[in-house]
Scaffold this active site. Sequence first.
Site, PDB file in Angstrom:
ATOM      1  N   ARG A  15       0.843  -1.209   0.000  1.00  0.00           N
ATOM      2  CA  ARG A  15       0.000   0.000   0.000  1.00  0.00           C
ATOM      3  C   ARG A  15       0.876   1.256   0.000  1.00  0.00           C
ATOM      4  O   ARG A  15       1.008   1.930  -1.015  1.00  0.00           O
ATOM      5  CB  ARG A  15      -0.943  -0.019   1.217  1.00  0.00           C
ATOM      6  CG  ARG A  15      -2.133   0.919   1.098  1.00  0.00           C
ATOM      7  CD  ARG A  15      -1.824   2.389   1.269  1.00  0.00           C
ATOM      8  NE  ARG A  15      -1.216   2.694   2.582  1.00  0.00           N
ATOM      9  CZ  ARG A  15      -0.787   3.895   2.908  1.00  0.00           C
ATOM     10  NH1 ARG A  15      -0.872   4.911   2.074  1.00  0.00           N
ATOM     11  NH2 ARG A  15      -0.219   4.093   4.095  1.00  0.00           N
ATOM     12  N   ASP A  16       1.499   1.561   1.115  1.00  0.00           N
ATOM     13  CA  ASP A  16       2.264   2.816   1.184  1.00  0.00           C
ATOM     14  C   ASP A  16       3.427   2.787   0.187  1.00  0.00           C
ATOM     15  O   ASP A  16       3.779   3.800  -0.402  1.00  0.00           O
ATOM     16  CB  ASP A  16       2.807   3.021   2.605  1.00  0.00           C
ATOM     17  CG  ASP A  16       3.025   4.490   2.939  1.00  0.00           C
ATOM     18  OD1 ASP A  16       2.469   5.347   2.235  1.00  0.00           O
ATOM     19  OD2 ASP A  16       3.753   4.772   3.902  1.00  0.00           O
ATOM     20  N   HIS A 207       6.021   4.579  12.228  1.00  0.00           N
ATOM     21  CA  HIS A 207       6.007   4.550  10.751  1.00  0.00           C
ATOM     22  C   HIS A 207       6.930   5.667  10.265  1.00  0.00           C
ATOM     23  O   HIS A 207       6.619   6.848  10.422  1.00  0.00           O
ATOM     24  CB  HIS A 207       4.561   4.787  10.305  1.00  0.00           C
ATOM     25  CG  HIS A 207       4.344   4.832   8.827  1.00  0.00           C
ATOM     26  ND1 HIS A 207       3.727   3.816   8.138  1.00  0.00           N
ATOM     27  CD2 HIS A 207       4.630   5.769   7.903  1.00  0.00           C
ATOM     28  CE1 HIS A 207       3.656   4.134   6.851  1.00  0.00           C
ATOM     29  NE2 HIS A 207       4.190   5.319   6.680  1.00  0.00           N
ATOM     30  N   HIS A 209       9.613   7.384   7.293  1.00  0.00           N
ATOM     31  CA  HIS A 209      10.112   7.509   5.914  1.00  0.00           C
ATOM     32  C   HIS A 209      11.556   7.985   5.980  1.00  0.00           C
ATOM     33  O   HIS A 209      11.918   8.795   6.845  1.00  0.00           O
ATOM     34  CB  HIS A 209       9.238   8.489   5.118  1.00  0.00           C
ATOM     35  CG  HIS A 209       7.913   7.900   4.744  1.00  0.00           C
ATOM     36  ND1 HIS A 209       7.666   7.361   3.511  1.00  0.00           N
ATOM     37  CD2 HIS A 209       6.783   7.741   5.464  1.00  0.00           C
ATOM     38  CE1 HIS A 209       6.430   6.893   3.480  1.00  0.00           C
ATOM     39  NE2 HIS A 209       5.864   7.108   4.658  1.00  0.00           N
ATOM     40  N   CYS A 240       4.092   9.554  -0.304  1.00  0.00           N
ATOM     41  CA  CYS A 240       2.701   9.980  -0.174  1.00  0.00           C
ATOM     42  C   CYS A 240       2.430  10.933  -1.318  1.00  0.00           C
ATOM     43  O   CYS A 240       3.157  11.903  -1.487  1.00  0.00           O
ATOM     44  CB  CYS A 240       2.458  10.651   1.172  1.00  0.00           C
ATOM     45  SG  CYS A 240       0.826  11.410   1.262  1.00  0.00           S
ATOM     46  N   ASN A 249       9.494   4.515   2.497  1.00  0.00           N
ATOM     47  CA  ASN A 249       9.448   3.993   3.855  1.00  0.00           C
ATOM     48  C   ASN A 249      10.808   3.415   4.198  1.00  0.00           C
ATOM     49  O   ASN A 249      11.574   3.046   3.311  1.00  0.00           O
ATOM     50  CB  ASN A 249       8.437   2.837   3.936  1.00  0.00           C
ATOM     51  CG  ASN A 249       7.008   3.272   3.777  1.00  0.00           C
ATOM     52  OD1 ASN A 249       6.434   3.199   2.711  1.00  0.00           O
ATOM     53  ND2 ASN A 249       6.438   3.742   4.872  1.00  0.00           N
TER      54      ASN A 249
HETATM   55 ZN    ZN Z   1       3.892   6.467   4.942  1.00  0.00          ZN
END
Ligand code: ZN
Length: 304
Positions: A15-16, A207, A209, A240, A249
């Site tokens: 996903r991300d 989370h 990056h 994003c 990430n």
């Molecule tokens: Zn993220």
Amino acid sequence: MTQPRSIEMVEVGPRDGLQNEAVLISTAHKVELIRRAIAAGSRRIEVASFVNPKRVPQMADAEAVVAGLGAPEGVTRIGLVLNERGAERALAAGLDQLGAVAIASDPFGIRNQGQDSAQSIDVAERIVAMARAAGRSAQVTIATSFGCPFAGEVDPAHVVRMAARLAEAGPVEVALADTIGVAVPAQVSALVRAIAGAIAPLPVRVHFHNTRGTGVANVWAAVEAGASVVDASIGGLGGCPFAPGAAGNVASEDVAYMLARSGVETGLDLNRLIETAQWLGQVMDKVMPSMLAKAGPFPKQADQ
Ligand code: ZN
């Protein structure tokens, strides 16, 4: 400083990792990425987001990915949702866990999901309630916890208040997300400690990056400060679409390597993660940001 024996890692690559990629990846490749993550030991995976396909075309096939994947035993499939409509879609698709996002900064929230910080908290609470009413679980992530691309510094006290309120909705954990990769370890230590105190006994997830090269250091600072769940993305993909300059990430294999060599178990197979990162690089025709995918593990595992 304390060091846990083990950490749970959540694979967010499907996903991300993928959503910021301009090249659309086929549904079959997404399903294969998830299957490879499972084969490498992942047991919680963010498989898709259920958002407006016009805004995030990479996630337009969310339902098809879930249908293609099925329900592998022992794996928690997470669907990211930003509103009730997305939550309805993810529940209808049969996902195990909804991922809701509350945003610490007003301007980012308005650009990312059309909600200011207060509205995003309300919506996240409703999403958690919807998941629980359907017999599923939910996680909540506080985006821009360490800094906003538009407003700059974010008040840590606001993030702590948000976490305390969100914890009352009954998610499995509350996460701090460094959406644009500006956090540094000292800031991470302080905020993770404050959040852990505010939401205990609920776990803290983090989370990060790696936009400014502090991602893996931030993971270690968070683990020492009491975070017990870490998001990461195979190959270090990610960003994003609405966060200018956001980079990947932290790479799952980079984090797993650091933790394993530090005596913290993740349950992940480093060689399989590296193989998957290299496979993904071929599928996407790009060099992965991951360091381990380039350098390899140490010491080399004996051939068997
Ligand atoms: Zn993220």
